[in-house]
Design a protein around this motif. Structure first.
Motif, PDB file in Angstrom:
ATOM      1  N   ILE A 292       0.724   5.448   0.823  1.00 31.93           N
ATOM      2  CA  ILE A 292       0.018   6.576   1.430  1.00 31.93           C
ATOM      3  C   ILE A 292       0.707   7.861   0.991  1.00 31.93           C
ATOM      4  O   ILE A 292       1.920   7.984   1.114  1.00 31.93           O
ATOM      5  CB  ILE A 292       0.049   6.476   2.974  1.00 31.93           C
ATOM      6  CG1 ILE A 292      -0.797   5.294   3.455  1.00 31.93           C
ATOM      7  CG2 ILE A 292      -0.419   7.773   3.617  1.00 31.93           C
ATOM      8  CD1 ILE A 292      -0.680   5.045   4.950  1.00 31.93           C
TER       9      ILE A 292
ATOM     10  N   ILE B 152      -8.857  11.378   5.589  1.00 31.39           N
ATOM     11  CA  ILE B 152      -8.263  10.294   4.808  1.00 31.39           C
ATOM     12  C   ILE B 152      -9.234   9.876   3.715  1.00 31.39           C
ATOM     13  O   ILE B 152     -10.441   9.731   3.964  1.00 31.39           O
ATOM     14  CB  ILE B 152      -7.961   9.074   5.707  1.00 31.39           C
ATOM     15  CG1 ILE B 152      -6.989   9.453   6.809  1.00 31.39           C
ATOM     16  CG2 ILE B 152      -7.413   7.914   4.898  1.00 31.39           C
ATOM     17  CD1 ILE B 152      -6.964   8.440   7.932  1.00 31.39           C
TER      18      ILE B 152
ATOM     19  N   CYS C 113      -4.802   7.147   0.086  1.00 31.06           N
ATOM     20  CA  CYS C 113      -4.304   5.765   0.165  1.00 31.06           C
ATOM     21  C   CYS C 113      -4.648   4.990  -1.096  1.00 31.06           C
ATOM     22  O   CYS C 113      -5.707   5.194  -1.703  1.00 31.06           O
ATOM     23  CB  CYS C 113      -4.918   5.028   1.356  1.00 31.06           C
ATOM     24  SG  CYS C 113      -4.720   5.824   2.940  1.00 31.06           S
TER      25      CYS C 113
ATOM     26  N   SER D 164       0.838  -1.190   0.000  1.00 34.93           N
ATOM     27  CA  SER D 164       0.000   0.000   0.000  1.00 34.93           C
ATOM     28  C   SER D 164       0.877   1.247   0.000  1.00 34.93           C
ATOM     29  O   SER D 164       1.975   1.241   0.559  1.00 34.93           O
ATOM     30  CB  SER D 164      -0.926   0.018   1.215  1.00 34.93           C
ATOM     31  OG  SER D 164      -1.840  -1.055   1.180  1.00 34.93           O
TER      32      SER D 164
ATOM     33  N   ASP E  15      -9.442   6.831   0.649  1.00 32.26           N
ATOM     34  CA  ASP E  15      -8.885   5.682  -0.059  1.00 32.26           C
ATOM     35  C   ASP E  15      -9.369   5.720  -1.497  1.00 32.26           C
ATOM     36  O   ASP E  15     -10.526   6.073  -1.760  1.00 32.26           O
ATOM     37  CB  ASP E  15      -9.318   4.375   0.617  1.00 32.26           C
ATOM     38  CG  ASP E  15      -8.589   3.169   0.047  1.00 32.26           C
ATOM     39  OD1 ASP E  15      -8.951   2.733  -1.077  1.00 32.26           O
ATOM     40  OD2 ASP E  15      -7.669   2.668   0.709  1.00 32.26           O
TER      41      ASP E  15
ATOM     42  N   SER F 175      -5.507   1.916   5.721  1.00 32.04           N
ATOM     43  CA  SER F 175      -6.405   2.947   6.272  1.00 32.04           C
ATOM     44  C   SER F 175      -6.228   3.094   7.775  1.00 32.04           C
ATOM     45  O   SER F 175      -6.291   4.205   8.314  1.00 32.04           O
ATOM     46  CB  SER F 175      -7.866   2.595   5.951  1.00 32.04           C
ATOM     47  OG  SER F 175      -8.104   2.643   4.555  1.00 32.04           O
TER      48      SER F 175
ATOM     49  N   ASP G 278     -12.702   4.381  -2.339  1.00 35.74           N
ATOM     50  CA  ASP G 278     -13.896   4.988  -1.748  1.00 35.74           C
ATOM     51  C   ASP G 278     -14.644   5.890  -2.716  1.00 35.74           C
ATOM     52  O   ASP G 278     -15.708   6.411  -2.383  1.00 35.74           O
ATOM     53  CB  ASP G 278     -13.512   5.790  -0.494  1.00 35.74           C
ATOM     54  CG  ASP G 278     -13.034   4.900   0.634  1.00 35.74           C
ATOM     55  OD1 ASP G 278     -13.345   3.692   0.591  1.00 35.74           O
ATOM     56  OD2 ASP G 278     -12.355   5.411   1.548  1.00 35.74           O
TER      57      ASP G 278
ATOM     58  N   GLU H 291      -4.981   6.545   9.530  1.00 31.88           N
ATOM     59  CA  GLU H 291      -5.724   7.241  10.586  1.00 31.88           C
ATOM     60  C   GLU H 291      -4.851   7.476  11.814  1.00 31.88           C
ATOM     61  O   GLU H 291      -4.932   8.529  12.461  1.00 31.88           O
ATOM     62  CB  GLU H 291      -6.972   6.444  10.969  1.00 31.88           C
ATOM     63  CG  GLU H 291      -7.732   6.984  12.171  1.00 31.88           C
ATOM     64  CD  GLU H 291      -8.142   8.444  12.038  1.00 31.88           C
ATOM     65  OE1 GLU H 291      -8.276   9.119  13.092  1.00 31.88           O
ATOM     66  OE2 GLU H 291      -8.314   8.937  10.893  1.00 31.88           O
TER      67      GLU H 291
END
Length: 327
Positions: free
Chosen positions: A198, A321, A289, A196, A323, A259, A326, A263
């Motif tokens: 970020i 945040i 993300c 992943s 993603d 995630s 989303d 956070e």
């Protein structure tokens, strides 16, 4: 050098056979000298250790030099694996299996490890693992040669920091981030693991510089990296991409895990402050993300998606945040 063999044919006849074995004797003498030479090396040399592993990577032979380097006796070492002597973070527990795999594929493979002596002190060891084969070429195990390279490592690490670290914050610089990512993506593809990314950006950072001055802006950036290093795992990487923007690489992490980390980063930075002569400076960050998937399998794709998610986080009001999955 000759050998004499006498064969009795009957009571009246004997056959004598003379054989020149000079070459064989010379070869055996050289082998004995070689064995003595190797035994001397194993016993006398202080910064090398030689040991053997089974096909499964279990220690099955131990030398005086290995005991001297690690502090462990033969009875303490036999039956263990190399992990017994190394300080590896949990994220790297499979690094030895990978090392053995590369050795089998390439014939030998070398890596540096941070090791721990039985007394408790740590040292860096260059570890070369070579494949052992029988006369019929059947794979039978490994020979391991370890060398204490602590002094050289410390000197080279000082140089490496100049070449790979951001001089202001101590985060990894952009160029080195891509080098590390290339290796992590190769490992992820090899073992079917996820990665992943970020992307993190300090909110209203221009106002910080305008209100508090650039030196305090620098302190804010340093604090972001320090907080991130406290949140991230040892195998994670934070890099300064430029200005107030940072990238974080999370090996072996899916979208949900990323995630959670994001956070923790956001809330930890929001709860912090930087002291100055004029008061406390508060800062927040926006985070985007993205995790590996069938449509996102390369670093470039992940960075583009994480950056797009970061843009959405800023458009939503910042200090949040988003993603990529989303929206």
């Amino acid at each position: 050098v000759l050998t004499c063999t006498i064969v009795k044919i009957n009571n009246e006849v004997l056959i004598t056979v003379l054989t020149d074995i000079s070459c064989q004797v010379a070869t055996e003498r050289r082998l004995r000298q070689t064995d003595s030479w190797l035994d001397a090396i194993y016993t006398i040399v202080n910064d090398f250790a030689v040991l053997g592993l089974t096909k499964q990577g279990v220690i099955n032979s131990w030398s005086p030099s290995a005991e001297r380097l690690t502090g462990y006796t033969e009875s303490e070492a036999i039956g263990e694996t190399l992990r017994r002597f190394c300080n590896l973070p949990d994220v790297d527990v499979d690094v030895f299996d990978e090392h053995l795999t590369f050795a089998r594929e390439e014939g030998w493979h070398s890596r540096d490890y941070l090791c721990q002596h039985k007394s408790g002190h740590t040292f860096f060891a260059q570890t070369m693992i070579a494949v052992l084969r029988e006369e019929d070429d059947e794979f039978s195990g490994y020979t391991v040669v370890c060398r204490d390279i602590t002094e050289r490592k410390v000197s080279s690490d000082n140089l490496a920091n100049l070449l790979t670290k951001d001089h202001l914050t101590g985060a990894v610089n952009r160029a080195h981030f891509f080098n590390l990512a290339e290796k992590e993506f190769a490992r992820a593809n090899r073992y079917g693991q996820s990665i992943s990314i970020i992307m993190l950006d300090a909110d209203h950072f221009k106002q910080v510089n305008d209100s508090w001055g650039h030196p305090m802006g620098d302190e804010v950036l340093k604090s972001i990296v320090k907080i991130a290093e406290g949140v991230l795992r040892p195998g994670d990487t934070i890099a300064r991409f430029g200005g107030e923007e940072f990238a974080v690489m999370l090996p072996k992490s899916n979208g949900l895990e990323a995630s959670v980390v994001a956070e923790r980063l956001r809330s930890s930075i929001e709860a912090s402050s930087v002291s100055s002569a004029g008061g406390e400076i508060k800062i927040t960050v926006s985070i985007g993300c993205a995790s590996m998937s069938e449509s996102r399998s390369t670093l470039k794709q992940l960075l583009v998606c994480a950056d797009a998610a970061l843009y959405h986080a800023k458009s939503k009001g910042r200090n949040c945040i988003v993603d990529i999955d989303d929206f």
